[in-house]
Design an enzyme around this catalytic site. Structure first.
Site, PDB file in Angstrom:
ATOM      1  CB  CYS A  73      -0.988  -0.027   1.166  1.00  0.00           C
ATOM      2  SG  CYS A  73      -2.163   0.941   1.094  1.00  0.00           S
ATOM      3  CG  HIS A 161      -3.478  -3.734   3.295  1.00  0.00           C
ATOM      4  ND1 HIS A 161      -2.680  -3.097   4.076  1.00  0.00           N
ATOM      5  CD2 HIS A 161      -3.787  -2.460   3.063  1.00  0.00           C
ATOM      6  CE1 HIS A 161      -2.347  -1.709   4.229  1.00  0.00           C
ATOM      7  NE2 HIS A 161      -3.410  -1.548   3.170  1.00  0.00           N
ATOM      8  CD  GLU A 163      -1.153  -6.333   5.472  1.00  0.00           C
ATOM      9  OE1 GLU A 163      -1.412  -5.168   5.674  1.00  0.00           O
ATOM     10  OE2 GLU A 163      -0.904  -6.423   4.346  1.00  0.00           O
TER      11      GLU A 163
END
Length: 184
Positions: A73, A161, A163
């Site tokens: 990002c 993202h 994660e």
């Protein structure tokens, strides 16, 4: 053991990036972004997401290290801006579930996700023009550059993202980055 550090740009999910690497068995550490790159011994670097470019600390200096770098990002936007690309406000804005089309199935970071994957991404800001040496490796209906790679310099970025739980196959992105680091 491969060591990958996460440079914290004050993103709300940075701790999850660190955890994802730790869960892969990587020797990892979460670093304040004011940490001098010369003080860091690592086989790879993750530049985390964050709220804005005014809070990136010394993150740009990590691009001069001779190790693979993954920008997530804001981290991807930082790479683009520092290396001559253009970052500007996105048309869509905040966080959303997005279908991303993988454009290069041979790309070492995102190619294994082809032909498409669902991700969780913020598009408040996004890369509008790639820096020299980079290729676009993924796009979506709302963002022209969802991922980019410069395999010659081992610099990679994703707008989304990997994660977070909302991203399908996010762990695979970290596994692929680990493989890139281990190949060096």
């Amino acid at each position: 053991m491969t060591r990958i550090v996460v440079v914290d740009n004050h993103g709300q999910f940075t701790h999850l990036e660190h955890r994802a690497l730790r869960d892969l068995g990587v020797d990892t550490e979460l670093l304040d972004n004011e940490t001098p790159p010369a003080d860091v011994d690592a086989d790879g670097i993750v530049l985390s997401g964050g709220p804005d470019m005014d809070r990136i600390g010394r993150s740009a200096e990590y691009l001069d290290r001779d190790v693979p770098v993954l920008g997530i990002c804001l981290g991807m936007q930082l790479i683009a801006a520092e290396l001559g690309g253009l970052v500007d406000a996105g048309d869509y804005g905040g966080y959303a579930d997005v279908t991303v089309e993988i454009e290069d199935e041979t790309d070492p970071l995102v190619g294994s996700l082809a032909p498409e994957t669902r991700v969780w991404a913020s598009h408040a800001d996004e890369v509008k023009e790639l820096p020299n040496g980079f290729v676009r490796t993924a796009k979506s209906d709302i963002c022209g550059v969802e991922a980019m790679s410069d395999t010659d310099r081992d610099l990679y970025g994703v707008q989304w993202h990997p994660e977070v739980a909302h991203t399908e196959r996010g762990e695979e992105v970290f596994e692929n980055f680990l493989a890139i680091c281990e190949a060096e």
